[in-house]
Design an enzyme around this catalytic site. Structure first.
Site, PDB file in Angstrom:
ATOM      1  N   HIS A 184      43.583  45.602  38.534  1.00 19.96           N
ATOM      2  CA  HIS A 184      42.520  45.012  38.011  1.00 19.96           C
ATOM      3  C   HIS A 184      41.377  44.636  39.076  1.00 19.96           C
ATOM      4  O   HIS A 184      40.297  45.107  39.030  1.00 19.96           O
ATOM      5  CB  HIS A 184      42.823  43.804  37.208  1.00 19.96           C
ATOM      6  N   GLU A 185      41.590  44.057  40.096  1.00 17.26           N
ATOM      7  CA  GLU A 185      40.924  43.614  41.328  1.00 17.26           C
ATOM      8  C   GLU A 185      40.311  44.855  41.837  1.00 17.26           C
ATOM      9  O   GLU A 185      39.388  45.174  42.374  1.00 17.26           O
ATOM     10  CB  GLU A 185      41.558  42.735  42.052  1.00 17.26           C
ATOM     11  N   GLU A 231      33.468  43.491  34.918  1.00 24.51           N
ATOM     12  CA  GLU A 231      34.683  43.565  34.116  1.00 24.51           C
ATOM     13  C   GLU A 231      35.036  44.706  33.411  1.00 24.51           C
ATOM     14  O   GLU A 231      36.305  44.972  33.477  1.00 24.51           O
ATOM     15  CB  GLU A 231      34.461  42.028  33.092  1.00 24.51           C
ATOM     16  N   HIS A 248      37.148  46.180  40.396  1.00 28.56           N
ATOM     17  CA  HIS A 248      36.204  45.377  40.782  1.00 28.56           C
ATOM     18  C   HIS A 248      35.612  45.991  42.232  1.00 28.56           C
ATOM     19  O   HIS A 248      34.486  46.317  42.386  1.00 28.56           O
ATOM     20  CB  HIS A 248      36.545  43.874  41.018  1.00 28.56           C
TER      21      HIS A 248
END
Lengths: 497, 497
Positions: A267-268, A297, A271
Site C-alpha cells: 500500500h505505502e 489513495e 503512495h
C-alpha cells in the site's frame, strides 16, 4: 526544459523556496519523530516544529509575497505547472489569511496534547479522558469552517481542506450509490459455503527478521533504485517524501497475521511511486509530488487491491510465505486469507467490501458533530449503534470503537471520505490500464509497463491538476460502478456465487 | 528554578527560540543525512539546509534582535547562565556582522561541493582533483580571518572559531611542551621487547550483528535511559543532540579490528554524556549542552582512554570478545591490542602517544597555509616530509596522507588542535576525580559516581563558561604534564621499562 518561465512565477519560486526549506526540514523531523526519535525527545521536538510552522505562516503572509501571488494570478499564458502552482498558493493563502495566527497556534497546541491524551485514553479504554479534547477539537473545527466560509454545510469547508472542492453532497451521493450494492454483496459472501470469519493463517506466528526480508524482496520486485527510496518502521505506517529523490515509507511488524505488514508495505509503495515518478522539473516547487488525497489513495489501493492480493503475486511469493510461517500452504488458502471478507469493528483491519461502511459511519458522525446535530458526549453510543446498523457487530469497548483512529486527535476532520473515494478510484486505474494499454494488471511481467502508464498519465504531473482536471485530461470521470463491478466479480469467483 | 529571570534576557530568549527552532530542525536533517538519507537525496537536502542557514543569519541580524543583545550586554546582576548566554550571542553576532552574507553563502556552496570532490579525490587518490577546492577554501579562510580581525596571526581568528580565545601561540607552546617527552616515550616503547607493530587480533574478523549487540551492551553498562539516547550507524562516527532528552551517537562497522567500532562507541558516549547531563533548566537556551570543543573532546577521550582501554573494562567484557572473535583470548593480549602504540600514517587509527604528532603536522600546515608561507600545490610533499620527520613513516599515497581527513573539505580550518588539547585535558579529569572524589577511575562499580562527578562539575553548566572559567571554577588550570605522566606510567607498565 523547465516549465517555469514566467518572471513573476520565478520570483515567487525564489521566495517560496525559503518557506519550503523550513517545511522540508520540518518534514524530516516529523519522519524522525515517527521512526527513530527517543521517546523523551518529543517535547522539545514539538516546540521546534510549532515554531517552524509559525515562522512559515509569517513568511507566507509577508506583504511582498502575497502581492506576488496576486500578480501571478492575473498573468496570462502560464504553463500548466505554473497555473497549478498559483492555484495551490492561493489555497494556502486563503487558509493563512482567513484563519487567525493565534487560532492556528491554539489548534496546534490542542492537537499535540490531544494526540498524547488520545493514545492514553485508547490504551486504558477511557473515552471520558479524551472527551474534553475531542469536544474542543470539534468546536475549533466548527470555528475554522466559519473562518473559511462555505455554501451548504460547514463540513464542506473542512472536506475542502483535504480534497480540493469536495462537498458533503458529493460524498453523500457517492455513499448513496455504493451502500446497497455493497450490502447485497456482503450478504452473498456471508451466505457462501466458503465464507469464513477467521482464517487459521491469521494466527500463524512469523519471525520479524524474515518478514523484513520478505517486505524488502517485494519492494525490490516493484522498484530498483534504493538510492532514492527507503523503508523504516513506525507504529502507524505512512509515506513521506523530501523531494523526488528521497521518498520514504514505513511499515510495522506484529508477530502474526503477516498480511498486515505485507499489504501495508505494498500500500505505502503505491503512495511512494506517485512521488518517485513526479517530473524532476517540478523539484522544489509547490506542484511537486501528489497532493490530492483521493488520487494518492487511489495509487496505494491500486497496488494493494489489484496487485498485492492477486493470485499471480501470491503464487510468486508462495515459497516465501511457506518459509515465513514454516508450513505448506495452498494457493487457495492463501487467496482466501489475503482476500477474506468479514464484518468487524476495526477500520484498519477491514477488507475491500466492509471498509466503506466504516467510512460511512465516520462521515455521518463528523458531519453531525460539525453541524451541531450530535454532541461529543453522545458519540460512543451513536458510534456503536451505527456500526451495529451497518455491519451487524458491536465494539466491545470504546478503544475498539470510537477511539480506534488517530485522525481526530490530530485535528483531521474531513479526511476519512478521501479513503473511500480513493479506493473506488483505484479500480478505475485498473480498468483504464487494462483497456488503454491492453495489459493484464496482475501479471508480474507487466509491472514495469503499469508503472510507466501511471507515471505518464498520473504521477509525472505532481499536483499540477485537481482530481477533476486530471481525470478530464485522461478522458475519465469518477464512476463508483467500476469498483462495484470489480468487487462483484472478484468475490463471486472467490466465494463461488 | 530557572536561572533566566532578567526581562531583557527573557525577551531575547523568545526571539532566539525561533532561530533555534530552524537550527534544531536543520540538525535533525544533518543527522539524517549522515545516517539514513538515500544517497540521491543530497542535492535537495543541501538546498534546504543552505536556505535554512541563510534564514537564520537574517533572523539573527534583525535590528531588534541585535539591539536586544546589546542592551542585555549592559545589564548588571545577570546570573551565570544569563551572562554565558550573552557571551555566546555576542560571539555569533560578531561572526554574522563581520562576515558578509554573500561570502558565507559562497563558502557554504564551496564546502558542500568540496566535500563531494574530496571524497572522490580520496577514493581515487587524486590530489589534483581536490586542489582547486582546497586552494579556494584556504583563500576564503584567509579572507575570513581578515573579516574577523586578529592580533598576531590570521590563524588565531580561525582557532577562535572552534575554541573561544585560543591562539596559535598557546597551541605552539603546548606542542613545544609535549613534543620531546612524547618522542622520548615513543622511543622507549619502540625499544621494548614487548613492542609490536601489528597485533594478530587486528585481523580477526567479527560478525556485525554480534558487534552491534556488544556495543549496545557497553552503552547499557554506561547508561540506562534509552528514551533519551540512541545509537545509529554512519561513515564517520559523531555525536549530536536535539535537546537534553534526545542525544544521539553513531558508530561504524568494518569487518575486522573490532576496537575501532568499540572504542569509537565509548568515545562518542563521552560526548553524549556531556549533553545528557546538562542542566534541564538550560533546555532550549544558547548555553544548553557543551560548546567548548576542548572540553567536549576531554569528555570523549576520558571515557575512551581511561575506561574503554582499562584492564577492568577489558576483563569484564573478555567473554564477549572471545565470543565475538570465536577464539580464546588472554587479558594480556587484549590489553596490548587495545593499547598498542605504533607510528602510522593515519590520524584516526593513531594511538594515545603518536596521535599528537598527527595534530602537530596539521597545525603547522594550516598555520603556514593561512599565513601564506606554504602553497596548496606544495602541500602533499610538505605533508609527507613532516609525517616522516615526526613519525618516521611515509604515506604510500595522498589518499593515505594529505587527503585522509574530511575537515578541510568542510571548511574547518583551526579545528584539529582542539583534539590534542582535549585529549590532554581528559587526563586531568581522571586525576581530579581520583583525588577529589577519592575514586579509582577504572573500577566498574565507580562508573556511577564518575558520571555524577562529571555531571556536577562539568556537564550541568552546559556552555555557561569558557574552558578557562570552568577550570578556574573547579580550581584547575590546564597542565599538559598530567597526561604526560599518565602516558609514561601507563606504557612503562605495559611495555615493561
Amino acid at each position: 526544459m523547465s516549465p517555469f518561465k514566467n518572471k513573476k512565477i520565478l520570483k515567487i519560486l525564489d521566495s517560496w523556496r525559503d518557506i519550503w526549506a523550513i517545511g522540508n526540514l520540518s518534514s524530516v523531523a516529523h519522519w524522525d519523530l515517527e521512526t527513530y526519535m527517543p521517546l523523551k525527545g518529543s517535547k522539545t521536538r514539538g516546540e521546534a516544529l510549532a515554531r517552524a510552522l509559525s515562522i512559515r505562516q509569517k513568511m507566507f503572509l509577508a506583504k511582498d509575497f502575497v502581492s506576488l501571488i496576486h500578480e501571478a494570478e492575473r498573468e496570462k499564458d502560464l504553463t500548466d505547472p505554473e497555473r497549478g502552482m498559483v492555484r495551490l498558493l492561493l489555497r494556502d493563502l486563503k487558509f493563512y489569511e482567513k484563519i487567525p495566527h493565534e487560532f492556528l497556534n491554539e489548534l496546534e497546541k490542542t492537537t499535540n496534547e490531544g494526540t498524547v491524551v488520545w493514545r492514553k485514553a485508547k490504551d486504558t479504554n477511557n473515552f471520558k479522558l479524551f472527551e474534553p479534547y475531542l469536544t474542543k477539537i470539534f468546536e475549533m473545527n466548527k470555528q475554522m469552517a466559519e473562518y473559511l466560509g462555505y455554501k451548504d454545510s460547514p463540513y464542506d469547508a473542512l472536506l475542502d481542506l483535504f480534497e480540493e472542492d469536495l462537498t458533503s453532497a458529493q460524498v453523500q451521493s457517492f455513499f448513496d450509490e455504493i451502500k446497497t450494492p455493497l450490502e447485497t454483496l456482503l450478504g452473498k459472501i456471508e451466505k457462501s459455503t466458503k465464507y469464513l470469519t477467521h482464517s487459521p493463517l491469521e494466527d500463524a506466528k512469523y519471525d520479524r527478521k524474515k518478514m523484513e526480508e520478505l517486505n524488502q524482496k517485494i519492494l525490490h520486485l516493484f522498484w530498483n533504485d534504493f538510492e532514492r527510496f527507503r523503508m523504516d518502521v513506525s507504529a502507524h505506517p505512512f509515506t513521506t517524501s523530501f523531494g523526488g529523490n528521497d521518498v520514504r515509507i514505513t511499515t510495522r511488524y506484529q508477530d502474526r497475521d503477516f498480511t498486515a505488514s505485507l499489504l501495508g508495505t505494498v500500500h505505502e509503495f503505491g503512495h511512494a511511486l506517485y512521488d518517485l515518478q513526479s517530473d524532476p522539473e517540478l523539484e522544489i516547487t509547490p506542484v511537486q509530488g501528489g497532493s490530492s488525497l483521493v488520487i494518492h489513495e487511489s495509487q496505494s489501493r491500486f497496488w494493494e487491491n489489484f496487485i498485492g492480493t492477486s493470485e499471480p503475486f501470491i503464487e510468486y511469493f508462495k515459497k516465501d510465505f511457506e518459509d515465513l510461517l514454516g508450513q505448506k500452504l495452498s494457493t487457495d488458502d492463501l487467496m482466501r486469507y489475503f482476500n477474506k471478507v468479514t464484518p468487524g469493528v476495526s477500520r484498519l483491519e477491514a477488507d475491500e467490501v466492509t471498509y466503506h461502511f466504516h467510512i460511512m459511519v465516520r462521515f455521518e458522525v463528523e458531519k453531525a458533530l460539525i453541524e451541531g446535530k450530535l454532541k461529543v458526549a453522545d458519540l460512543p453510543e451513536f458510534w456503536s449503534s451505527k456500526i451495529k446498523e451497518y455491519l451487524g457487530v458491536i465494539p466491545k469497548n470504546d478503544s475498539e470503537g470510537v477511539l480506534q483512529d488517530i485522525h481526530w486527535s490530530g485535528g483531521s476532520i474531513g479526511y476519512f471520505p478521501t479513503y473511500s473515494l480513493g479506493t473506488f478510484l483505484s479500480a478505475q486505474w485498473a480498468s483504464e490500464i487494462s483497456k488503454s494499454a491492453n495489459l493484464q494488471i496482475s501479471k508480474l511481467e507487466n509491472y514495469e509497463q503499469i508503472k510507466n502508464w501511471l507515471g505518464e498519465h498520473v504521477h509525472k504531473y505532481g499536483s499540477t491538476y485537481t482530481l477533476e482536471d486530471l481525470l478530464k485530461k485522461i478522458g475519465m470521470t469518477f464512476d463508483p460502478k467500476v469498483n462495484l463491478k470489480h468487487l462483484e466479480e472478484k468475490y463471486a469467483k472467490l466465494y463461488g456465487f
